[in-house]
Design a protein around this motif. Structure first.
Motif, PDB file in Angstrom:
ATOM      1  N   SER A 194      51.251  52.213  46.593  1.00 39.60           N
ATOM      2  CA  SER A 194      51.634  51.897  45.217  1.00 39.60           C
ATOM      3  C   SER A 194      52.979  51.186  45.160  1.00 39.60           C
ATOM      4  CB  SER A 194      51.681  53.175  44.373  1.00 39.60           C
ATOM      5  OG  SER A 194      52.620  54.098  44.926  1.00 39.60           O
ATOM      6  N   GLU A 195      53.922  51.606  46.022  1.00 44.56           N
ATOM      7  CA  GLU A 195      55.252  50.985  46.030  1.00 44.56           C
ATOM      8  C   GLU A 195      55.188  49.576  46.621  1.00 44.56           C
ATOM      9  OE1 GLU A 195      59.802  51.973  47.544  1.00 44.56           O
ATOM     10  OE2 GLU A 195      58.310  53.568  47.487  1.00 44.56           O
ATOM     11  N   ILE A 196      54.357  49.393  47.657  1.00 44.63           N
ATOM     12  CA  ILE A 196      54.181  48.062  48.235  1.00 44.63           C
ATOM     13  C   ILE A 196      53.601  47.115  47.184  1.00 44.63           C
ATOM     14  CG2 ILE A 196      52.841  46.703  49.914  1.00 44.63           C
ATOM     15  CD1 ILE A 196      53.213  48.989  51.891  1.00 44.63           C
ATOM     16  N   ALA A 197      52.637  47.627  46.400  1.00 41.70           N
ATOM     17  CA  ALA A 197      52.016  46.815  45.346  1.00 41.70           C
ATOM     18  C   ALA A 197      53.051  46.342  44.340  1.00 41.70           C
ATOM     19  CB  ALA A 197      50.911  47.608  44.651  1.00 41.70           C
ATOM     20  N   SER A 198      53.881  47.256  43.849  1.00 42.34           N
ATOM     21  CA  SER A 198      54.876  46.888  42.830  1.00 42.34           C
ATOM     22  C   SER A 198      55.969  46.017  43.417  1.00 42.34           C
ATOM     23  CB  SER A 198      55.488  48.153  42.207  1.00 42.34           C
ATOM     24  OG  SER A 198      56.165  48.919  43.197  1.00 42.34           O
ATOM     25  N   THR A 199      56.342  46.257  44.678  1.00 41.96           N
ATOM     26  CA  THR A 199      57.392  45.462  45.336  1.00 41.96           C
ATOM     27  C   THR A 199      56.971  44.009  45.499  1.00 41.96           C
ATOM     28  OG1 THR A 199      58.211  47.388  46.546  1.00 41.96           O
ATOM     29  CG2 THR A 199      58.799  45.238  47.442  1.00 41.96           C
ATOM     30  N   THR A 200      55.682  43.786  45.716  1.00 38.69           N
ATOM     31  CA  THR A 200      55.206  42.419  45.964  1.00 38.69           C
ATOM     32  C   THR A 200      54.651  41.735  44.717  1.00 38.69           C
ATOM     33  OG1 THR A 200      53.080  43.347  46.693  1.00 38.69           O
ATOM     34  CG2 THR A 200      54.717  42.840  48.403  1.00 38.69           C
ATOM     35  N   GLY A 201      54.803  42.382  43.538  1.00 40.50           N
ATOM     36  CA  GLY A 201      54.435  41.719  42.288  1.00 40.50           C
ATOM     37  C   GLY A 201      53.103  42.132  41.693  1.00 40.50           C
ATOM     38  N   PHE A 202      52.370  43.067  42.346  1.00 36.10           N
ATOM     39  CA  PHE A 202      51.125  43.577  41.766  1.00 36.10           C
ATOM     40  C   PHE A 202      51.471  44.796  40.911  1.00 36.10           C
ATOM     41  CE2 PHE A 202      49.723  41.482  45.683  1.00 36.10           C
ATOM     42  CZ  PHE A 202      48.677  40.698  45.216  1.00 36.10           C
ATOM     43  N   ASN A 203      51.286  44.708  39.601  1.00 34.26           N
ATOM     44  CA  ASN A 203      51.675  45.828  38.739  1.00 34.26           C
ATOM     45  C   ASN A 203      50.644  46.936  38.714  1.00 34.26           C
ATOM     46  OD1 ASN A 203      49.735  44.525  37.306  1.00 34.26           O
ATOM     47  ND2 ASN A 203      51.001  44.091  35.491  1.00 34.26           N
ATOM     48  N   ASP A 204      49.538  46.750  39.427  1.00 29.93           N
ATOM     49  CA  ASP A 204      48.489  47.765  39.485  1.00 29.93           C
ATOM     50  C   ASP A 204      48.028  47.913  40.937  1.00 29.93           C
ATOM     51  OD1 ASP A 204      45.481  48.508  39.558  1.00 29.93           O
ATOM     52  OD2 ASP A 204      46.112  49.111  37.535  1.00 29.93           O
ATOM     53  N   SER A 205      48.179  49.133  41.513  1.00 32.33           N
ATOM     54  CA  SER A 205      47.844  49.334  42.925  1.00 32.33           C
ATOM     55  C   SER A 205      46.349  49.179  43.181  1.00 32.33           C
ATOM     56  CB  SER A 205      48.320  50.708  43.396  1.00 32.33           C
ATOM     57  OG  SER A 205      47.758  51.741  42.613  1.00 32.33           O
ATOM     58  N   ASN A 206      45.516  49.485  42.202  1.00 28.20           N
ATOM     59  CA  ASN A 206      44.068  49.304  42.373  1.00 28.20           C
ATOM     60  C   ASN A 206      43.717  47.823  42.461  1.00 28.20           C
ATOM     61  OD1 ASN A 206      43.441  52.076  42.306  1.00 28.20           O
ATOM     62  ND2 ASN A 206      43.404  52.101  40.070  1.00 28.20           N
ATOM     63  N   TYR A 207      44.373  47.016  41.606  1.00 27.60           N
ATOM     64  CA  TYR A 207      44.133  45.577  41.650  1.00 27.60           C
ATOM     65  C   TYR A 207      44.636  45.006  42.990  1.00 27.60           C
ATOM     66  CZ  TYR A 207      44.411  40.601  40.525  1.00 27.60           C
ATOM     67  OH  TYR A 207      44.278  39.231  40.558  1.00 27.60           O
ATOM     68  N   PHE A 208      45.777  45.518  43.451  1.00 27.39           N
ATOM     69  CA  PHE A 208      46.313  45.107  44.754  1.00 27.39           C
ATOM     70  C   PHE A 208      45.300  45.384  45.858  1.00 27.39           C
ATOM     71  CE2 PHE A 208      48.631  46.883  48.542  1.00 27.39           C
ATOM     72  CZ  PHE A 208      48.886  45.664  49.145  1.00 27.39           C
ATOM     73  N   SER A 209      44.721  46.608  45.842  1.00 26.77           N
ATOM     74  CA  SER A 209      43.744  46.975  46.878  1.00 26.77           C
ATOM     75  C   SER A 209      42.503  46.090  46.806  1.00 26.77           C
ATOM     76  CB  SER A 209      43.341  48.441  46.741  1.00 26.77           C
ATOM     77  OG  SER A 209      44.459  49.281  46.962  1.00 26.77           O
ATOM     78  N   LYS A 210      42.099  45.745  45.585  1.00 31.24           N
ATOM     79  CA  LYS A 210      40.929  44.899  45.403  1.00 31.24           C
ATOM     80  C   LYS A 210      41.174  43.493  45.961  1.00 31.24           C
ATOM     81  CE  LYS A 210      37.998  42.917  41.764  1.00 31.24           C
ATOM     82  NZ  LYS A 210      37.796  42.819  40.293  1.00 31.24           N
ATOM     83  N   VAL A 211      42.331  42.911  45.636  1.00 27.29           N
ATOM     84  CA  VAL A 211      42.673  41.572  46.127  1.00 27.29           C
ATOM     85  C   VAL A 211      42.822  41.580  47.642  1.00 27.29           C
ATOM     86  CG1 VAL A 211      44.423  39.745  46.074  1.00 27.29           C
ATOM     87  CG2 VAL A 211      43.776  40.901  43.957  1.00 27.29           C
TER      88      VAL A 211
END
Length: 491
Positions: free
Chosen positions: A453-470
């Motif tokens: 979740s922190e990696i997602a927000s640090t790299t500009g993804f405001n949603d960790s689920n969307y980050f995982s999907k991408v």
């Protein structure tokens, strides 16, 4: 020992005669010939051991009698020409000349080759350079079990010139030195392999310093010397160790002694720019921040830490790529002079032997590019795509960054920017932005233990689920699985 000067110019012949007498070379008699006929007669009557031949006089030799006379009599030939043409070099080679000197003659060079010729005459069986005999060292450079043992009382060292094209000249110059008979020299493509019977290392170093000093004085160039100061091993082992020692020249420069026993341990060096370093360069170039760029570049040449030269060269090309994008942003690729300087710097990064010189040229080039950018801004020269790429590099971690924000910053419409991205980069703005964010995410997954979740927000993804999907769409596995996979590889 007899020498024959064959030259049409009386003044040249007189000057060379005076020079030979003035330096008291091992030549007892000097003959002169200003015509083909006189030269042939002298060759047949006196049989001189050394001949100085002006190549242009051969043009008067219609019957080729002089060439025949030269081919019959054994001698050491030094050729001279007023025109440094390829055909004259070929002629000198066909005559098996020691060298081809160009008028006006460099008297230091003339002295070296005359001295070398005299010693060859006086010591016709001296083993100064063996290519074919059984104890030739050349096979031993590449084959460990080659039968060329080196005795314990022989020092092995290697000399490198500042300019590799001077290597042959250096070889002949070394043989002309007063103490050259204590050495055996073997020319390689870019260096000279040397063996010495000096009583101790101090004696060898003293002679080495003299060689460095005299070469610089007479040729306005520098040398490096690497010495194998460990117990002797196979020639191949010592050869490779000496080459490695000479590579320290990249960070240390010339006029240096390198000792195999003092080889430093190379530190790990990241070839490519980190995200933070990319941002530093984008901002530094945009803000004309010369000081920041100087500090960054000069830190690379820190003499307290040694890095593999190839790693540094790759790192510098990575920086140059960042500068290149800045150039494209302000359409400098259309400036012929700037392009020439860019090409020269790129070649220098790949090939120049000394890092500090590369860094100096890099700093000057960056200053020139930044000054040109100021001029381009004033005249409205700007590339929107490269401007957008710079903006994304700086602000991709901002989750609110979108096409409209970027278009507003550039002062163009969202639809125009979208079209530029699709036609220029071959991807949409959103695809490019996600690629940039994923690149940083992979780095964090490999190098940190931060939660997903922190990696997602640090790299500009405001949603960790969307980050995982991408992430899964791109790499076919989840971020957690990727991290576990990388951990197994490292372990």
């Amino acid at each position: 020992m007899k020498l024959l000067i064959i030259d049409r110019d009386q003044t040249e012949r007189t000057g060379i005669q005076w020079f030979i007498k003035h330096y008291q070379l091992d030549i007892t008699t000097v003959y002169e010939a200003g015509t083909v006929e006189d030269a042939i007669n002298c060759l047949e009557m006196e049989n001189p051991e050394i001949i100085l031949l002006e190549l242009e006089i051969l043009m008067q030799d219609k019957t080729k009698g002089l060439k025949r006379a030269l081919s019959i009599q054994p001698h050491h030939l030094i050729t001279i020409t007023a025109e440094p043409l390829f055909k004259n070099a070929q002629e000198a080679l066909s005559l098996r000349a020691l060298t081809l000197l160009v008028k006006p003659i460099d008297l230091n060079l003339l002295k070296q080759y005359l001295t070398h010729a005299c010693r060859q005459v006086l010591n016709p069986f001296k083993d100064t350079l063996s290519y074919v005999q059984e104890n030739s060292i050349y096979p031993a450079l590449f084959i460990d079990d080659s039968p060329t043992p080196i005795e314990d009382n022989v020092f092995c060292f290697m000399i490198e010139t500042e300019f590799s094209e001077q290597n042959e000249l250096l070889f002949h110059w070394l043989q002309s030195l007063p103490f050259s008979q204590q050495f055996t020299f073997y020319p390689l493509s870019k260096r000279i392999m040397c063996f010495s019977r000096d009583k101790n290392l101090e004696e060898l170093i003293k002679k080495g310093k003299s060689i460095m000093r005299e070469w610089t004085k007479s040729h306005n160039a520098y040398l490096n010397i690497a010495i194998y100061d460990l117990p002797n091993r196979s020639i191949k082992t010592m050869y490779n160790a000496l080459k490695q020692a000479l590579s320290l020249r990249f960070q240390s420069g010339f006029s240096q002694f390198f000792y195999v026993s003092q080889m430093p341990v190379y530190k790990k060096f990241d070839h490519f720019l980190t995200i933070e370093q990319q941002r530093l360069w984008i901002n530094g170039l945009e803000q004309n921040d010369v000081q920041t760029i100087k500090i960054f570049l000069y830190n690379i040449s820190n003499l307290e830490i040694y890095y593999q030269p190839d790693a540094i060269r790759i790192h510098l090309t990575s920086i140059l790529a960042q500068v290149r994008r800045f150039m494209l942003k302000y359409q400098m690729e259309k400036m012929i002079e700037v392009e020439k300087k860019y090409d020269l710097l790129f070649d220098m990064i790949l090939n120049h032997p000394v890092l500090y010189t590369i860094i100096q040229e890099f700093v000057l080039f960056c200053q020139d590019v930044m000054n040109q950018a100021v001029h381009q801004k004033e005249h409205g020269q700007f590339d929107y795509v490269n401007g957008a790429l710079d903006y994304i590099d700086i602000y991709y971690s901002d989750s609110t960054l979108n096409l409209k924000t970027l278009a507003d910053f550039l002062g163009i419409s969202s639809s125009y920017l979208s079209m530029l991205f699709s036609t220029t980069k071959g991807v949409t703005f959103k695809q490019y932005l996600n690629e940039k964010r994923l690149t940083h995410a992979i780095q964090l997954l490999k190098e940190t233990s931060l939660p997903i979740s922190e990696i997602a927000s640090t790299t500009g993804f405001n949603d960790s689920n969307y980050f995982s999907k991408v992430f899964k769409s791109k790499f076919t596995i989840s971020p957690i699985a990727y991290r576990q996979q990388m951990k197994l590889v490292i372990d």
